[in-house]
Write an enzyme that holds these catalytic residues in place. Structure first.
Site, short mmCIF file in Angstrom:
data_model
loop_
_atom_site.label_atom_id
_atom_site.label_comp_id
_atom_site.label_asym_id
_atom_site.label_seq_id
_atom_site.Cartn_x
_atom_site.Cartn_y
_atom_site.Cartn_z
N LYS A 223 0.83 -1.21 0.00
CA LYS A 223 0.00 0.00 0.00
C LYS A 223 0.86 1.26 0.00
O LYS A 223 0.53 2.24 -0.66
CB LYS A 223 -0.95 0.00 1.19
CG LYS A 223 -2.08 -1.01 1.02
CD LYS A 223 -3.18 -0.79 2.02
CE LYS A 223 -4.34 -1.74 1.72
NZ LYS A 223 -5.44 -1.61 2.65
N LYS B 193 -5.15 -9.62 -5.74
CA LYS B 193 -6.41 -9.99 -5.07
C LYS B 193 -7.49 -8.96 -5.40
O LYS B 193 -7.18 -7.79 -5.66
CB LYS B 193 -6.20 -10.13 -3.56
CG LYS B 193 -6.28 -8.86 -2.77
CD LYS B 193 -6.32 -9.15 -1.29
CE LYS B 193 -6.42 -7.85 -0.51
NZ LYS B 193 -7.75 -7.38 -0.19
N LYS C 16 -11.50 -3.62 -2.82
CA LYS C 16 -12.42 -2.48 -2.99
C LYS C 16 -11.69 -1.28 -3.59
O LYS C 16 -12.24 -0.52 -4.34
CB LYS C 16 -13.01 -2.07 -1.65
CG LYS C 16 -13.95 -3.05 -1.02
CD LYS C 16 -14.64 -2.37 0.16
CE LYS C 16 -14.70 -3.29 1.36
NZ LYS C 16 -13.49 -3.24 2.20
#
Ligand code: AQP
Length: 326
Positions: A115, A194, A197
């Site tokens: 991230k 993966k 959202k």
């Protein structure tokens, strides 16, 4: 006999997708319905602030996810359902745990590294797993139903528990991650990543309309060749669709391979789209109904938050005493 405790959280960062459902929610609902666990499931709104967000959208996202959880089968009569920020003990315990968590352990977290590479880096993103450990410890959870992207964080929680217990005496239960048969659903537009959202292009959301599901599945990235065969290394796209379809239809992967022997990807994808549509139709209907009455949804979560507060405050008081605060 005292029941085992199951705890898990879900971020209000957008609409729930079938990865959230198959990787976590379905498992959480199964544990709840087994009658063998005391379950605490919550919307981790504080965690969600570590990503990019607009304040004016957050309330709606919390409602969306709350309604999604209820529609998917979490039941306030059986589980304590609440909102993380409504239980201040989470951040309070998080701070104490921050003071005993080694920087080196946190630096190894792959989700943080991933991230931090693709979004604005912030301290909250770095210490996210510490708050998650607090989420788990406050309820003495022994099991944590999560997708396998969370395994490293649960493992770190075990390390933190051992460290704290070693220094201050037995206080925290060492939790264990538990998985469904689909612990990692991959993105439809990139089967190497993966489904997330925060990467909506590759998601099927739990309330997508049938025509949207069909369009997304038909354009899902598949692999060269035309054989419907389970081979995650060489055919990650087809294998992902097979796993999703098997989990939702109850058919074994081998049974699906046999069903589509000699048939083209197009025919297989039409079938996959239909299975997804049929499975999520009642969930979609329930969610729409719940969202017509947002106050009722919030009331359910407020009642759960009141219940969670009582339990969490007690655990926090025990921790404060152990570390010498008065
Ligand atoms: N693709 C997935 N397959 C299986 N399980 C998954 N989970 C998430 N994606 C998959 C599990 O769902 C629970 C809640 O996830 P979350 O809300 O913490 O995060 P997210 O859906 O991954 O949403 P984000 O945060 O917008 O996306 P990214 O990944 O970019 O951070 C967890 O138990 C998770 O394992």
């Amino acid at each position: 006999m005292q029941k085992q405790i199951s705890v898990s959280g879900i971020q209000p960062t957008g609409t729930l997708h079938i990865g959230n459902y198959l990787g976590m929610l379905k498992g959480a609902v199964d544990l709840q319905n087994s009658g063998q666990y005391d379950c605490f499931y919550f919307i981790v709104d504080l965690h969600s602030l570590t990503g990019e967000f607009k304040a004016e959208e957050k309330r709606q996202q919390i409602l969306e996810v709350a309604a999604g959880c209820l529609a998917a089968g979490l039941d306030p009569k059986q589980s304590t359902l609440f909102i993380q920020s409504h239980v201040p003990a989470h951040t309070e315990l998080g701070w104490i745990l921050n003071t005993i968590t080694p920087m080196g352990e946190l630096s190894r977290m792959t989700q943080y590294k991933d991230k931090a590479d693709r979004m604005e880096n912030n301290v909250g993103l770095f210490t996210y797993p510490v708050l998650m450990a607090a989420d788990i410890f406050l309820y003495n959870a022994s099991v944590v139903p999560v997708g396998d992207d969370q395994d490293q964080h649960v493992e770190l929680a075990r390390t933190i528990a051992r460290k704290f217990n070693g220094r201050f005496g037995q206080t925290f239960v060492e939790p264990k991650a538990v998985h469904t048969t689909t612990p990692r659903v991959m993105s439809l537009d990139n089967p190497e990543r993966k489904m997330s959202k925060s990467l909506p292009a590759g998601c099927i959301f739990i309330d997508d309309a049938p025509e949207v599901i069909k369009k997304k599945v038909m354009s899902a990235v598949t692999d060269s060749g035309s054989e419907v065969k389970y081979d995650p290394t060489n055919k990650p796209g087809v294998s992902n669709l097979l796993e999703i379809t098997s989990a939702l239809s109850g058919k074994e992967i081998l049974e699906l391979e046999i069903l589509f022997t000699g048939k083209q990807y197009g025919e297989f994808k039409s079938y996959v789209a239909q299975v997804i549509t049929d499975y999520f139709a009642p969930i979609r209907e329930r969610k729409a109904k719940l969202l017509k009455n947002p106050e009722k949804v919030l009331k359910i979560f407020a009642a759960g938050s009141a219940k969670a507060n009582k339990i969490a405050e007690k655990k926090l008081a025990e921790v404060y005493e152990k570390v010498g605060l008065i």
